[in-house]
Write a protein that holds these residues in place. Structure first.
Motif, PDB file in Angstrom:
ATOM      1  N   LEU A  47       0.835  -1.206   0.000  1.00 41.63           N
ATOM      2  CA  LEU A  47       0.000   0.000   0.000  1.00 41.63           C
ATOM      3  C   LEU A  47       0.867   1.251   0.000  1.00 41.63           C
ATOM      4  N   LEU A  48       1.916   1.248   0.818  1.00 43.33           N
ATOM      5  CA  LEU A  48       2.814   2.404   0.878  1.00 43.33           C
ATOM      6  C   LEU A  48       3.535   2.613  -0.449  1.00 43.33           C
ATOM      7  N   VAL A  49       4.007   1.512  -1.038  1.00 43.69           N
ATOM      8  CA  VAL A  49       4.726   1.615  -2.312  1.00 43.69           C
ATOM      9  C   VAL A  49       3.805   2.106  -3.420  1.00 43.69           C
ATOM     10  N   VAL A  50       2.607   1.531  -3.493  1.00 46.45           N
ATOM     11  CA  VAL A  50       1.650   1.932  -4.534  1.00 46.45           C
ATOM     12  C   VAL A  50       1.276   3.400  -4.380  1.00 46.45           C
ATOM     13  N   ALA A  51       1.047   3.836  -3.143  1.00 54.10           N
ATOM     14  CA  ALA A  51       0.683   5.242  -2.918  1.00 54.10           C
ATOM     15  C   ALA A  51       1.832   6.176  -3.279  1.00 54.10           C
ATOM     16  N   ALA A  52       3.059   5.778  -2.966  1.00 51.84           N
ATOM     17  CA  ALA A  52       4.211   6.644  -3.225  1.00 51.84           C
ATOM     18  C   ALA A  52       4.533   6.745  -4.710  1.00 51.84           C
ATOM     19  N   PHE A  53       4.355   5.653  -5.446  1.00 55.92           N
ATOM     20  CA  PHE A  53       4.768   5.621  -6.854  1.00 55.92           C
ATOM     21  C   PHE A  53       3.572   5.494  -7.795  1.00 55.92           C
ATOM     22  N   ALA A  54       2.411   5.991  -7.364  1.00 59.51           N
ATOM     23  CA  ALA A  54       1.203   5.883  -8.183  1.00 59.51           C
ATOM     24  C   ALA A  54       1.361   6.463  -9.582  1.00 59.51           C
ATOM     25  N   PRO A  55       1.985   7.640  -9.769  1.00 58.56           N
ATOM     26  CA  PRO A  55       2.107   8.177 -11.138  1.00 58.56           C
ATOM     27  C   PRO A  55       2.915   7.284 -12.070  1.00 58.56           C
ATOM     28  N   TRP A  56       3.835   6.499 -11.539  1.00 57.72           N
ATOM     29  CA  TRP A  56       4.669   5.626 -12.372  1.00 57.72           C
ATOM     30  C   TRP A  56       4.073   4.227 -12.512  1.00 57.72           C
ATOM     31  N   ILE A  57       3.223   3.815 -11.555  1.00 61.08           N
ATOM     32  CA  ILE A  57       2.652   2.468 -11.591  1.00 61.08           C
ATOM     33  C   ILE A  57       1.355   2.442 -12.392  1.00 61.08           C
ATOM     34  N   ALA A  58       0.529   3.473 -12.236  1.00 66.33           N
ATOM     35  CA  ALA A  58      -0.775   3.489 -12.901  1.00 66.33           C
ATOM     36  C   ALA A  58      -0.610   3.512 -14.421  1.00 66.33           C
ATOM     37  N   HIS A  60      -2.825   4.380 -16.674  1.00 67.34           N
ATOM     38  CA  HIS A  60      -3.580   5.452 -17.320  1.00 67.34           C
ATOM     39  C   HIS A  60      -3.802   6.598 -16.332  1.00 67.34           C
ATOM     40  N   ASP A  61      -4.189   7.724 -16.865  1.00 68.34           N
ATOM     41  CA  ASP A  61      -4.607   8.845 -16.027  1.00 68.34           C
ATOM     42  C   ASP A  61      -5.960   8.494 -15.394  1.00 68.34           C
ATOM     43  N   PRO A  62      -6.090   8.563 -14.073  1.00 67.25           N
ATOM     44  CA  PRO A  62      -7.346   8.132 -13.431  1.00 67.25           C
ATOM     45  C   PRO A  62      -8.516   9.073 -13.671  1.00 67.25           C
ATOM     46  N   TYR A  63      -8.267  10.253 -14.243  1.00 69.02           N
ATOM     47  CA  TYR A  63      -9.338  11.224 -14.428  1.00 69.02           C
ATOM     48  C   TYR A  63      -9.796  11.338 -15.883  1.00 69.02           C
ATOM     49  N   VAL A  64      -9.015  10.812 -16.794  1.00 65.24           N
ATOM     50  CA  VAL A  64      -9.332  10.960 -18.220  1.00 65.24           C
ATOM     51  C   VAL A  64     -10.504  10.044 -18.591  1.00 65.24           C
ATOM     52  N   GLN A  65     -11.520  10.616 -19.226  1.00 68.59           N
ATOM     53  CA  GLN A  65     -12.694   9.852 -19.633  1.00 68.59           C
ATOM     54  C   GLN A  65     -12.607   9.495 -21.117  1.00 68.59           C
ATOM     55  N   ASP A  66     -13.094   8.286 -21.424  1.00 71.75           N
ATOM     56  CA  ASP A  66     -13.165   7.822 -22.813  1.00 71.75           C
ATOM     57  C   ASP A  66     -14.451   7.015 -22.948  1.00 71.75           C
ATOM     58  N   THR A  83     -13.066  -1.008 -17.114  1.00 69.74           N
ATOM     59  CA  THR A  83     -13.298   0.434 -17.043  1.00 69.74           C
ATOM     60  C   THR A  83     -14.650   0.702 -16.394  1.00 69.74           C
ATOM     61  N   ASP A  84     -14.848   1.958 -15.939  1.00 65.53           N
ATOM     62  CA  ASP A  84     -16.111   2.324 -15.308  1.00 65.53           C
ATOM     63  C   ASP A  84     -17.058   2.939 -16.330  1.00 65.53           C
ATOM     64  N   ASP A  85     -18.140   3.551 -15.840  1.00 65.72           N
ATOM     65  CA  ASP A  85     -19.171   4.060 -16.745  1.00 65.72           C
ATOM     66  C   ASP A  85     -18.730   5.309 -17.497  1.00 65.72           C
ATOM     67  N   PHE A  86     -17.575   5.891 -17.148  1.00 69.71           N
ATOM     68  CA  PHE A  86     -17.032   7.020 -17.896  1.00 69.71           C
ATOM     69  C   PHE A  86     -15.814   6.615 -18.732  1.00 69.71           C
ATOM     70  N   GLY A  87     -15.527   5.323 -18.805  1.00 68.99           N
ATOM     71  CA  GLY A  87     -14.387   4.847 -19.580  1.00 68.99           C
ATOM     72  C   GLY A  87     -13.056   5.034 -18.888  1.00 68.99           C
ATOM     73  N   ARG A  88     -13.058   5.306 -17.601  1.00 67.79           N
ATOM     74  CA  ARG A  88     -11.815   5.481 -16.857  1.00 67.79           C
ATOM     75  C   ARG A  88     -11.291   4.126 -16.397  1.00 67.79           C
ATOM     76  N   ASP A  89      -9.987   3.964 -16.418  1.00 63.95           N
ATOM     77  CA  ASP A  89      -9.356   2.698 -16.054  1.00 63.95           C
ATOM     78  C   ASP A  89      -9.516   2.453 -14.558  1.00 63.95           C
ATOM     79  N   ILE A  90     -10.113   1.332 -14.186  1.00 70.07           N
ATOM     80  CA  ILE A  90     -10.385   1.032 -12.780  1.00 70.07           C
ATOM     81  C   ILE A  90      -9.091   0.777 -12.012  1.00 70.07           C
ATOM     82  N   LEU A  91      -8.135   0.070 -12.610  1.00 70.76           N
ATOM     83  CA  LEU A  91      -6.868  -0.203 -11.930  1.00 70.76           C
ATOM     84  C   LEU A  91      -6.152   1.097 -11.581  1.00 70.76           C
TER      85      LEU A  91
END
Length: 301
Positions: A47-58, A60-66, A83-91
């Protein structure tokens, strides 16, 4: 390595530094033998690693809709968890949501235990009417279910992550006060406390320098075990729309937005729910392991 192990395990340390490092080393050996505690430690570490390096691990952009890729199932190329109902990547949203979860539990962990320690040690050390007043206030807070009280406080303060953290902290401190008071009652009449008092130490110095350190192991254990409850309350506030607000990728808010697709597109709500389950389980397992290590009444294994 053998020499270092022998130095850390020396039953007759030659310095305070060696004694302290030896205690940490022996605690690590004890917790390492607890497989479930190690599982919890790995989950919290991830959890700590994922939170610290989220921009490099994710991915896709979590806010971009498709909208052309909305509600894609797990396993879709480029969208491992769908993906969710706005086409955003759930992971990606779950990864960034780890930051919000860590931010919430971090702020609660440095506010509620401190307030509880202050109230509990003062009440237990002085006793009398001070103890009666502080414990009755504590009882009032304990009389309300934590989630209901948090909902009432957020309704008054307004939605938002800061207000949600404040509401959770104000509902989480009473158990720490009770625990600290019980620990203080057992040590305030000890011989070493009496000796310190005879040396002219003030009550504030005795509480801060000698009573609080005796309460810390039990409080640390309680904090770790309570983190699962904090995560669930924060997720509950987000689910009800009173915590983190859209479009932030908070796990409870993600479950709320995906509940209307639960029967057809189950992954929208299920994936963040699994994240809450795994992280809560990790803190519980780690707390059980720390209890075996830090509890001074437990015998070494």
């Amino acid at each position: 390595m053998t020499a270092l192990h022998a130095w850390l395990s020396d039953p007759n340390p030659s310095s305070r530094r060696q004694a302290k490092l030896g205690q940490i080393w022996l605690a690590w050996l004890r917790i390492r033998r607890n497989r479930l505690a190690m599982v919890g430690l790995v989950i919290v570490g991830l959890l700590l690693v994922v939170a610290a390096f989220a921009p490099w691990i994710a991915p896709h952009d979590p806010y971009v809709q498709d909208l052309s890729r909305r509600l894609l199932p797990p396993g879709t190329p480029g969208n491992l968890l769908g993906t969710d109902d706005f086409g955003r990547d759930i992971l990606s949203r779950i990864i960034y949501g780890a930051r919000i979860t860590l931010y919430t539990i971090g702020l609660v962990a440095v506010t509620a235990p401190v307030l509880g320690l202050l109230v509990g040690t003062v009440a237990g050390y002085f006793g009398g009417w001070i103890d009666a007043v502080l414990m009755r206030v504590t009882d009032i807070f304990l009389a309300f279910p934590r989630l209901i009280l948090a909902l009432a406080l957020v309704a008054v303060l307004g939605p938002g992550i800061e207000n949600a953290v404040l509401a959770i902290a104000l509902t989480a401190w009473p158990p720490y006060a009770r625990l600290a008071r019980a620990e203080t009652l057992t040590v305030r009449s000890s011989d070493y406390i009496a000796a310190i008092r005879l040396q002219g130490a003030s009550s504030a110095r005795i509480i801060a320098g000698h009573v609080v350190p005796m309460c810390l192991p039990s409080v640390i254990i309680r904090v770790t075990l309570d983190m699962a409850g904090v995560i669930l309350i924060a997720a509950g506030l987000g689910f009800l729309g009173l915590g983190v607000q859209p479009p932030l990728p908070e796990w409870g808010l993600m479950i709320s937005s995906g509940r209307k697709f639960l029967f057809e597109q189950w992954w929208v709500a299920t994936m963040p729910g699994l994240a809450i389950l795994i992280v809560s389980l990790g803190f519980n397992l780690l707390g059980d392991g720390l209890r075996d290590v830090l509890d001074p009444k437990s015998a070494p294994k």
